[in-house]
Design a protein around this motif. Structure first.
Motif, PDB file in Angstrom:
ATOM      1  N   VAL A   1       9.935  10.416 -21.808  1.00 37.08           N
ATOM      2  CA  VAL A   1      10.389  11.766 -22.154  1.00 37.08           C
ATOM      3  C   VAL A   1       9.471  12.809 -21.502  1.00 37.08           C
ATOM      4  O   VAL A   1       9.931  13.797 -20.926  1.00 37.08           O
ATOM      5  CB  VAL A   1      10.429  11.948 -23.693  1.00 37.08           C
ATOM      6  N   THR A   2       8.174  12.570 -21.580  1.00 35.13           N
ATOM      7  CA  THR A   2       7.230  13.521 -20.986  1.00 35.13           C
ATOM      8  C   THR A   2       7.398  13.582 -19.468  1.00 35.13           C
ATOM      9  O   THR A   2       7.249  14.652 -18.857  1.00 35.13           O
ATOM     10  CB  THR A   2       5.786  13.121 -21.357  1.00 35.13           C
TER      11      THR A   2
ATOM     12  N   GLU B   1       6.835  -0.337 -26.987  1.00 33.79           N
ATOM     13  CA  GLU B   1       8.075   0.235 -26.435  1.00 33.79           C
ATOM     14  C   GLU B   1       8.158   1.737 -26.722  1.00 33.79           C
ATOM     15  O   GLU B   1       8.658   2.505 -25.903  1.00 33.79           O
ATOM     16  CB  GLU B   1       9.299  -0.484 -27.021  1.00 33.79           C
ATOM     17  N   GLN B   2       7.674   2.142 -27.861  1.00 34.46           N
ATOM     18  CA  GLN B   2       7.648   3.580 -28.156  1.00 34.46           C
ATOM     19  C   GLN B   2       6.735   4.316 -27.189  1.00 34.46           C
ATOM     20  O   GLN B   2       7.024   5.442 -26.778  1.00 34.46           O
ATOM     21  CB  GLN B   2       7.167   3.833 -29.591  1.00 34.46           C
TER      22      GLN B   2
ATOM     23  N   ALA C   1       8.620   4.835 -24.181  1.00 35.52           N
ATOM     24  CA  ALA C   1       9.719   5.785 -24.408  1.00 35.52           C
ATOM     25  C   ALA C   1       9.210   7.234 -24.445  1.00 35.52           C
ATOM     26  O   ALA C   1       9.817   8.118 -23.841  1.00 35.52           O
ATOM     27  CB  ALA C   1      10.436   5.442 -25.716  1.00 35.52           C
ATOM     28  N   VAL C   2       8.097   7.468 -25.133  1.00 34.15           N
ATOM     29  CA  VAL C   2       7.627   8.860 -25.209  1.00 34.15           C
ATOM     30  C   VAL C   2       7.042   9.305 -23.866  1.00 34.15           C
ATOM     31  O   VAL C   2       7.202  10.464 -23.469  1.00 34.15           O
ATOM     32  CB  VAL C   2       6.636   9.111 -26.386  1.00 34.15           C
TER      33      VAL C   2
END
Lengths: 217, 217
Positions: free
Chosen positions: A198-199, A190-191, A194-195
């Protein structure tokens, strides 16, 4: 005076099994002590074999054994990333992360030694082994994502996530493998999403990927 | 034969300025070469001073100079985290990340040397210096977040983010400081919020924080 039946430690192993056993014993020892404090006698004792036998397998002595131990762990780690390129992407990543965490859990101190490359005896060769694994992980991810020419933002995001996963693995070992493997696995995946998300706000290539990941679910 | 006017390199510096200059020169040298390949003559030459002057400041020789250089960089890095505990949280983090990236940009190879602790001459003392900075960063974040007793999931999330920021910094230096500092800064802060949000799904303490961060904006 020696018994006819082999003791468990001396049971007949194939050459490959014996080699693996010695490498595993060596990795654990090097994980806890600086190489100059580890003797081949220690490795022999930890593996329950004789010193000449260790030399037969590793005539180059300690340095050869150390590098072979790192390389063997690195190869095993690379195998974790092997995942057929079929089916939805996130379950593929989830399976790879699960195999990776199982490897971490199985090797424990040996894994720390590998990652630190080893912290105690870093040479350009050992650092290259570990960097090779990191590079392989990034390449696997990009291949699965179907990206041939990753831009700098996408590449940086993936490398950051891989580093964060390494950090999580070391903390996880420190904390007696809490949270449970399955939770940590899902959390890390999941991270990743998520990152990337953002990118995606500042990178068109990553944005396309994030949309594909969402559609794929 | 020596001119009366001091050359630029020999201009009169205060004790503190001279010490900083020597530490900076040493850090850059150690960043590129193994300590056994760096002599005090090299440091003297890089700083444009005489060898006896280097010894006057660092009578313990190279090891003392090396550790002092790391420690000085670590102290300066810690100062980046200093931020008054007032106003909305994310702008505080943004300012701290900006100072941190400015530090990274200013020290460049010296920063890599520091982080790698140094990769070339790791000892338990040098590792402790770097780990101390990482710990300080995590403690600053928790204090600003108003968390006195972080649970394992929150703590792990913050440590992972700090590691990811370190990785980003090294990649950023490798890539000639692209993307620009301000973009990287905002990107990292947004990643912080994103990974906390993922953790919030499985951790009540983090969930409360994420809601506070959102309300704070």
């Amino acid at each position: 005076m020696t018994s006819q039946a082999p003791t468990p430690a001396y049971r007949r192993l194939s050459v490959e099994e014996r080699r693996s056993q010695l490498l595993e014993a060596a990795l654990s020892l090097f994980a806890h002590r600086a190489p100059e404090e580890v003797s081949l006698d220690d490795v022999a004792e930890a593996a329950g074999v004789s010193r000449p036998l260790v030399y037969r397998y590793f005539p180059g002595g300690k340095q050869q054994l150390y590098e072979a131990a790192l390389k063997s762990a690195a190869d095993e780690l690379r195998d974790c990333f092997d995942e057929p390129e079929e089916g939805p992407l996130l379950p593929r990543l989830t399976r790879a992360v699960e195999r990776y965490l199982a490897f971490v859990g199985r090797h424990d101190a040996g894994f720390s030694a590998l990652l630190q490359g080893g912290s105690v005896v870093e040479t350009s060769r050992t650092t290259a082994i570990v960097d090779g694994v990191r590079r392989a992980a990034a390449e696997h991810i990009l291949r699965h994502l179907g990206v041939e020419e990753p831009g700098p933002r996408l590449r940086m995001t993936i490398r950051m996530w891989i580093t964060a996963v390494e950090a999580a693995s070391l903390i996880w070992l420190d904390e007696d493998k809490q949270p449970p493997l399955e939770e940590l696995r899902d959390w890390l995946v999941e991270q990743f999403v998520a990152v990337l998300t953002v990118t995606a706000r500042r990178d068109a290539q990553t944005d396309t990927l994030v949309q594909a990941l969402a559609a794929d679910l």
